[in-house]
Scaffold this active site. Sequence first.
Site, short mmCIF file in Angstrom:
data_model
loop_
_atom_site.label_atom_id
_atom_site.label_comp_id
_atom_site.label_asym_id
_atom_site.label_seq_id
_atom_site.Cartn_x
_atom_site.Cartn_y
_atom_site.Cartn_z
N ASP A 10 0.87 -1.19 0.00
CA ASP A 10 0.00 0.00 0.00
C ASP A 10 0.90 1.23 0.00
OD1 ASP A 10 -2.28 1.68 0.25
OD2 ASP A 10 -2.06 1.73 2.41
N SER A 11 0.29 2.37 -0.25
CA SER A 11 1.04 3.63 -0.19
C SER A 11 1.44 3.95 1.25
CB SER A 11 0.17 4.77 -0.71
OG SER A 11 -0.96 4.90 0.12
N TYR A 42 -0.45 8.49 -2.47
CA TYR A 42 -0.43 8.20 -3.91
C TYR A 42 -1.56 8.98 -4.61
CZ TYR A 42 2.61 3.98 -3.65
OH TYR A 42 3.66 3.10 -3.50
N GLY A 43 -2.60 9.27 -3.84
CA GLY A 43 -3.85 9.79 -4.42
C GLY A 43 -3.73 11.03 -5.27
N CYS A 73 -4.48 -1.19 -2.04
CA CYS A 73 -4.59 0.26 -2.23
C CYS A 73 -5.53 0.49 -3.40
CB CYS A 73 -3.20 0.82 -2.54
SG CYS A 73 -3.15 2.56 -2.95
N ASN A 74 -6.63 1.19 -3.17
CA ASN A 74 -7.58 1.47 -4.26
C ASN A 74 -6.94 2.30 -5.36
OD1 ASN A 74 -10.71 0.95 -3.20
ND2 ASN A 74 -9.25 1.28 -1.55
N THR A 75 -6.09 3.24 -4.96
CA THR A 75 -5.48 4.14 -5.93
C THR A 75 -4.54 3.37 -6.86
OG1 THR A 75 -5.53 5.80 -4.17
CG2 THR A 75 -4.29 6.35 -6.15
N CYS A 183 -10.91 3.74 0.09
CA CYS A 183 -9.47 3.85 0.36
C CYS A 183 -9.18 2.96 1.55
CB CYS A 183 -9.12 5.31 0.66
SG CYS A 183 -7.45 5.57 1.28
N HIS A 185 -7.08 3.13 3.82
CA HIS A 185 -6.79 3.83 5.09
C HIS A 185 -8.08 4.11 5.88
CE1 HIS A 185 -2.84 4.67 3.30
NE2 HIS A 185 -2.44 5.24 4.42
N1 DGL Z 1 -4.62 3.31 0.86
C1 DGL Z 1 -4.61 4.06 -0.37
C2 DGL Z 1 -5.88 3.77 -1.15
O1 DGL Z 1 -6.54 2.79 -0.87
C3 DGL Z 1 -4.32 5.49 -0.08
C4 DGL Z 1 -3.93 6.26 -1.29
C5 DGL Z 1 -3.04 7.43 -1.05
O2 DGL Z 1 -1.91 7.22 -0.60
O3 DGL Z 1 -3.46 8.54 -1.37
O4 DGL Z 1 -6.25 4.47 -2.06
#
Ligand code: DGL
Length: 259
Positions: A10-11, A42-43, A73-75, A183, A185
């Site tokens: 994940d990010s 990452y978003g 991570c969804n992104t 997300c 998080h």
């Molecule tokens: N956990 C990441 C997600 O699911 C966070 C993305 C980010 O770092 O902006 O999108």
Amino acid sequence: MSTQPIGIFDSGIGGTSIFKEIHALLPFENSIYLADSKHSPYGNKSKQKIIDLSIKNTEYLLSKNCKLIVVACNTATTNAISLLRSTYDVPFIGIEPAIKPAALNTETKTIGILATKGTLASDLFHQTTDLYSNGIKVIEQIGEGIVPLIEEGKSNSYEMKDLLTEYLEPMIEANIDYLVLGCTHYPYLMPVLLELLPKHVKIIDSGRAVAKQTKTVLEQNQLLNSITKLPENLFYSNTNTTVLNDILDNKYKVDYLAF
Ligand code: DGL
């Protein structure tokens, strides 16, 4: 049967919400978790940058002999998973916002989705939303600033409450009955969300579904670990490890790794 670890990245620390679901369902699987907190969030990054970071994370996990990669991570999923799947031989499991169950079950015909800019802007997200949102109003909200606060260990802070109040108000006014957490998080916001949202609003995320899918794919590929002893679950962060340790209740081995 494979004792090789499952790789998860994940990010940052958010994907631990997915690790916890996977570990609950598959308690004997070894795993390696990579928290790329140094490059979080990452978003707000470009698609190409998200792809480059996802490749880097994947290659590290493959160098550790991972048998399957969970893009927690969804992104990263919505921007990079198709490229990862076409580049590497191992199976990939991704996570996307749970629009479908919310759209199928809403009674007010209005649902809210909180996710990163990168997820909401992705083609994959638009395809899924178009598929299920016929006759339904989908209120999209970018969770600007939320991930950095969680990465700082401030999930339950006044700053977080202020941010979420601002983001949720238009959804509450529009009478949503489902809030989709897009997300990994965001499950850590549950206490604050329950405080701020009206009681009838259901909050959903995709964590359980990802764990089930991981099990199915391991079974299909005959990759389940049949050795039923306590597994090795390793965690690495490329920044300070304190918040990652806290979010895991100090139950696992967490190390700093320069990557
Ligand atoms: N956990 C990441 C997600 O699911 C966070 C993305 C980010 O770092 O902006 O999108």
